[in-house]
Design a protein around this motif. Structure first.
Motif, short mmCIF file in Angstrom:
data_model
loop_
_atom_site.label_atom_id
_atom_site.label_comp_id
_atom_site.label_asym_id
_atom_site.label_seq_id
_atom_site.Cartn_x
_atom_site.Cartn_y
_atom_site.Cartn_z
N PHE A 86 0.85 -1.09 0.09
CA PHE A 86 0.06 0.11 0.03
C PHE A 86 0.77 1.29 0.02
O PHE A 86 2.08 1.20 0.07
CB PHE A 86 -1.10 -0.01 1.25
CG PHE A 86 -0.21 -0.24 2.54
CD1 PHE A 86 -0.01 0.81 3.15
CD2 PHE A 86 0.10 -1.46 3.01
CE1 PHE A 86 0.90 1.02 4.48
CE2 PHE A 86 0.96 -1.43 4.37
CZ PHE A 86 1.24 -0.48 5.16
N ASP A 87 0.15 2.47 -0.28
CA ASP A 87 0.93 3.76 -0.22
C ASP A 87 1.05 3.86 1.27
O ASP A 87 -0.03 4.49 1.79
CB ASP A 87 0.13 4.59 -0.99
CG ASP A 87 0.65 6.21 -1.00
OD1 ASP A 87 1.74 6.47 -0.17
OD2 ASP A 87 0.10 7.07 -1.59
N LEU B 156 3.47 4.89 -7.69
CA LEU B 156 4.53 4.34 -6.70
C LEU B 156 5.29 3.52 -7.45
O LEU B 156 4.86 2.19 -7.46
CB LEU B 156 3.90 3.97 -5.37
CG LEU B 156 3.13 5.08 -4.83
CD1 LEU B 156 2.51 4.40 -3.56
CD2 LEU B 156 3.68 6.40 -4.48
N TYR B 157 6.65 3.85 -7.77
CA TYR B 157 7.38 2.81 -8.30
C TYR B 157 8.52 2.25 -7.66
O TYR B 157 8.91 0.91 -7.79
CB TYR B 157 8.16 3.38 -9.57
CG TYR B 157 7.15 3.58 -10.67
CD1 TYR B 157 7.15 2.38 -11.72
CD2 TYR B 157 6.21 4.81 -10.69
CE1 TYR B 157 5.86 3.01 -12.47
CE2 TYR B 157 5.59 4.90 -11.79
CZ TYR B 157 5.43 4.05 -12.88
OH TYR B 157 4.33 4.29 -13.91
N LYS B 158 9.09 2.94 -6.62
CA LYS B 158 9.89 2.36 -5.91
C LYS B 158 9.99 1.36 -4.98
O LYS B 158 10.80 0.27 -5.17
CB LYS B 158 10.72 3.57 -4.99
CG LYS B 158 11.77 3.32 -4.20
CD LYS B 158 12.33 4.62 -3.35
CE LYS B 158 13.64 4.30 -2.80
NZ LYS B 158 13.93 5.52 -2.12
N TYR B 159 8.69 1.08 -4.18
CA TYR B 159 8.23 -0.06 -3.69
C TYR B 159 7.07 -0.64 -3.95
O TYR B 159 7.24 -1.94 -4.23
CB TYR B 159 8.43 0.02 -2.09
CG TYR B 159 9.62 0.70 -1.36
CD1 TYR B 159 10.87 -0.07 -1.35
CD2 TYR B 159 9.84 2.01 -1.21
CE1 TYR B 159 11.81 0.30 -0.98
CE2 TYR B 159 10.97 2.42 -0.73
CZ TYR B 159 12.28 1.75 -0.65
OH TYR B 159 13.34 2.07 -0.05
N GLN C 9 7.39 -8.70 -7.62
CA GLN C 9 7.66 -9.79 -6.91
C GLN C 9 6.52 -10.77 -6.83
O GLN C 9 6.88 -12.07 -6.63
CB GLN C 9 8.20 -9.33 -5.64
CG GLN C 9 9.57 -8.72 -5.32
CD GLN C 9 10.58 -9.29 -6.08
OE1 GLN C 9 10.85 -10.32 -5.80
NE2 GLN C 9 11.24 -8.66 -7.01
N ALA C 10 5.28 -10.26 -6.26
CA ALA C 10 4.21 -11.16 -6.39
C ALA C 10 4.05 -11.83 -7.65
O ALA C 10 3.79 -13.15 -7.68
CB ALA C 10 2.92 -10.25 -5.95
N ILE C 11 4.27 -10.95 -8.77
CA ILE C 11 3.88 -11.79 -10.07
C ILE C 11 5.05 -12.83 -10.43
O ILE C 11 4.76 -13.86 -10.94
CB ILE C 11 3.63 -10.73 -11.19
CG1 ILE C 11 2.28 -9.71 -10.97
CG2 ILE C 11 3.91 -11.23 -12.62
CD1 ILE C 11 2.56 -8.47 -11.69
N LYS D 230 14.62 -3.53 0.39
CA LYS D 230 13.93 -4.63 -0.49
C LYS D 230 14.51 -6.20 -0.01
O LYS D 230 13.89 -6.96 -0.27
CB LYS D 230 14.69 -4.11 -2.01
CG LYS D 230 13.88 -3.11 -2.35
CD LYS D 230 14.25 -2.71 -3.97
CE LYS D 230 13.27 -1.56 -4.44
NZ LYS D 230 13.76 -1.33 -5.72
N GLU D 231 15.82 -6.04 0.49
CA GLU D 231 16.39 -7.57 0.80
C GLU D 231 15.33 -7.88 1.86
O GLU D 231 14.86 -9.07 1.89
CB GLU D 231 17.58 -7.43 1.28
CG GLU D 231 18.07 -8.80 1.75
CD GLU D 231 17.88 -9.90 1.02
OE1 GLU D 231 17.52 -10.97 1.15
OE2 GLU D 231 18.19 -9.67 -0.48
N ASN D 232 14.77 -7.11 2.90
CA ASN D 232 13.90 -7.53 4.13
C ASN D 232 12.48 -7.74 3.30
O ASN D 232 12.07 -8.78 3.85
CB ASN D 232 13.74 -6.33 5.15
CG ASN D 232 14.95 -6.46 6.04
OD1 ASN D 232 15.00 -7.48 6.77
ND2 ASN D 232 15.50 -5.47 6.32
#
Length: 172
Positions: free
Chosen positions: A16-17, A84-87, A94-96, A60-62
């Motif tokens: 989420f944002d 929102l692109y960064k996360y 990642q989910a895809i 991102k590793e976490n």
């Protein structure tokens, strides 16, 4: 096969944002605390706390570690989510990539795909789109993983949503 790989996973990842929509995430957490509801989710965000000063790489590793136990991905879609692109976009990717079933929750109450707010990366992917309501989200959490697997076996892709009769049956 994805089904066997997913068997040991037990958590739900909610993206989420964090600047604009955290109140909706907090409300979902409160639903799990209510004694008069069966709403429950084993939250991926409860593990591996990320510190505010962490680097993007560390964060991102976490988040990658959180995905290891994720069985279901929930995306809360608000006004700014698609920008929102960064996360958030990275989390969707990642989910895809990991073939995790996806529930898209429209915070504006729309019961199917929100063409204006839905991130482009997920518009054509298999995901169920629901409104932000405890009962319909709970139903999707219970039923969507198996339903999405069956739809994939039938080569179905793209947005999916519950008919209005499902909402009516839940008194929504």
């Amino acid at each position: 096969m994805a089904i066997n790989y997913m068997a040991y996973r037990n958590k739900i990842y909610v993206a989420f944002d964090a600047d604009s929509d955290i109140r909706y995430y907090r409300l979902m957490q409160a639903w799990t605390q209510n004694d008069h509801t069966s709403f429950n989710f084993n939250n991926a965000h409860d593990d591996n706390r990320i510190m505010p000063w962490s680097s993007e790489e560390t964060i991102k590793e976490n988040l990658r570690q959180r995905f290891l136990d994720t069985k279901l991905f929930v995306l809360l879609v608000g006004e700014r989510t698609k920008y929102l692109y960064k996360y958030v976009r990275w989390e969707i990717e990642q989910a895809i990539k990991r073939d995790i079933p996806i529930i898209v929750v429209n915070l504006n109450g729309l019961r199917n795909i929100d063409e204006q707010r839905c991130p482009l990366i997920i518009k054509e992917k298999l995901a169920i789109h629901v409104s932000f309501n405890q009962k319909i989200i709970e139903l999707a959490m219970e039923n969507w993983p198996l339903k999405s697997t069956n739809l994939k076996l039938q080569y179905f892709s793209g947005p999916y949503y519950y008919e209005n009769s499902v909402y009516t049956s839940l008194n929504l």
